[in-house]
Design an enzyme around this catalytic site. Sequence first.
Site, PDB file in Angstrom:
ATOM      1  N   HIS A 285      21.147  31.221 -37.038  1.00 32.30           N
ATOM      2  CA  HIS A 285      21.865  29.867 -36.980  1.00 32.30           C
ATOM      3  C   HIS A 285      21.144  29.234 -38.197  1.00 32.30           C
ATOM      4  CE1 HIS A 285      22.330  25.815 -35.675  1.00 32.30           C
ATOM      5  NE2 HIS A 285      23.221  26.089 -34.762  1.00 32.30           N
ATOM      6  N   HIS A 328      12.579  24.428 -31.580  1.00 33.38           N
ATOM      7  CA  HIS A 328      11.722  23.826 -32.676  1.00 33.38           C
ATOM      8  C   HIS A 328      11.078  22.703 -32.672  1.00 33.38           C
ATOM      9  CE1 HIS A 328      15.707  21.809 -32.931  1.00 33.38           C
ATOM     10  NE2 HIS A 328      15.360  20.911 -33.856  1.00 33.38           N
ATOM     11  N   GLU A 334      14.297  12.970 -34.717  1.00 30.34           N
ATOM     12  CA  GLU A 334      15.884  13.087 -34.265  1.00 30.34           C
ATOM     13  C   GLU A 334      16.260  12.239 -33.144  1.00 30.34           C
ATOM     14  OE1 GLU A 334      16.416  17.402 -33.468  1.00 30.34           O
ATOM     15  OE2 GLU A 334      15.425  18.110 -35.338  1.00 30.34           O
ATOM     16  N   TYR A 343      27.299  19.201 -25.798  1.00 33.37           N
ATOM     17  CA  TYR A 343      26.698  19.583 -27.034  1.00 33.37           C
ATOM     18  C   TYR A 343      26.314  21.084 -26.660  1.00 33.37           C
ATOM     19  CZ  TYR A 343      22.996  20.121 -30.167  1.00 33.37           C
ATOM     20  OH  TYR A 343      22.180  20.484 -31.408  1.00 33.37           O
ATOM     21  N   HIS A 358      13.775  13.001 -29.794  1.00 33.53           N
ATOM     22  CA  HIS A 358      13.013  13.783 -30.284  1.00 33.53           C
ATOM     23  C   HIS A 358      12.145  13.651 -31.381  1.00 33.53           C
ATOM     24  CE1 HIS A 358      16.093  16.609 -28.222  1.00 33.53           C
ATOM     25  NE2 HIS A 358      15.353  16.165 -27.321  1.00 33.53           N
ATOM     26  N   HIS A 364      11.422  21.247 -28.639  1.00 30.94           N
ATOM     27  CA  HIS A 364      12.903  20.961 -28.112  1.00 30.94           C
ATOM     28  C   HIS A 364      13.758  22.083 -28.617  1.00 30.94           C
ATOM     29  CE1 HIS A 364      13.025  18.812 -32.104  1.00 30.94           C
ATOM     30  NE2 HIS A 364      14.563  19.165 -31.757  1.00 30.94           N
TER      31      HIS A 364
END
Length: 426
Positions: A285, A328, A334, A343, A358, A364
């Site tokens: 990803h 991560h 964010e 989502y 976050h 998270h």
Amino acid sequence: MTHYIPGFGNHVSTEAVPGALPIGRNSPQRPPFGLYAEQLSGTAFTAARHENRRSWLYRMRPTAEHPPFVRYEAAKRFAPGTIDEPLSPNRLRWDPIADTAPGTDLIDGMTTMLANRDPADLEGVALHLYAANRDMIDRVFFDADGELLFVPQEGRLELLTELGRIQIAPGQIALIPRGIRFRALLPDGAARGYVCENHGSLFRLPDLGPIGANGLANPRDFETPIAWFEDRDEPCEVIQKFMGTLWTTTLDHSPLDVVAWHGNLAPWRYDLARFNTIGSISFDHPDPSIFTLLTSPSDVPGRANADFVVFPPRWMVAEDTFRPPWFHRNVMSEAMGIITGAYDAKAEGFQPGGLSLHNLMAGHGPDLASWQGASAAALKPHKIDGTMAFMLESCWPYKPTRFALDCAQLDYDDVWSDFPKANLPG
């Protein structure tokens, strides 16, 4: 009918009355029809030519003509300041805010949730929610602190600005530059959504680097309105946001009286469906930066004051890959909203109209249900459809307002509970 001129940051010339736009001079001794020439500068006069953003306006009265401003107290949750106590590192999430009282327009229906930096620093961003059920009548608003990016979630907005009219629906966004006066109408009778306020360098399209000349957001898909004006000699309230506080005065006329203009600082709208998503066609990803639609650089190369990032419908085809965003921790902070659908890294609790935060170095990623589903999924080509989410990422940590802190979900941390321990050999 509203007309638009395509192009992001292009020099535009437009007039609502033929002959109103001077030719060959920006500020002639006698502008046509007795209009007043006024320059609106979105950057310093001496900014480099490729970054210099300004427009010349030809209006019926100069904006310098107004009584003193006094504090505006009616909007209780718009620009109230952030919390004074030490900021905790905890992750936060919010449900959509409750409906507002009948007769609430866009300004009185604005709720500030998060902010970072003092607007006087000319850095940082703020994130607001709006819920309105009444047109702005005999009043206009402008933001001296920054540019405003409107992200509708429910119901259309019609923004009547000094430089033209813009209508947006969920799935579209619109930007109003710093200082531009506007009035908001609600064609559907009510509207809800998000407003991203940028106090720093102006939003621009990100450089594409190895991607090349095409991809992500294309300049031709940004639409700027043609000239339009109001000729109304009746009282009009002007509300402005200045240094984090709201102020008001009253004119004896509408200030939306720009008959012609030319320049490269103007409102625009953009259809999020035109964003050309780039992703992996082999494995892994990619970093979320690949979804950046707009960026506001900081003084540190590669570290954004703000990135506006979108997560639209897209195909997932990567092999041997955990396809949702991975776990991560990040030096960037964010703030995330969702316009429609779900989502892909959250199974429930994150609703359209809601918000999450976050801050820097907060761990998270997918919740337990999303991790289990993605880990066990057959890796066939799969289209994530019927969704649109966005993130306002910033190098500055966000602080919530008191209202936001008091109404945050109390059980958000629970979505990361009960992950099984890795099973090592031996």
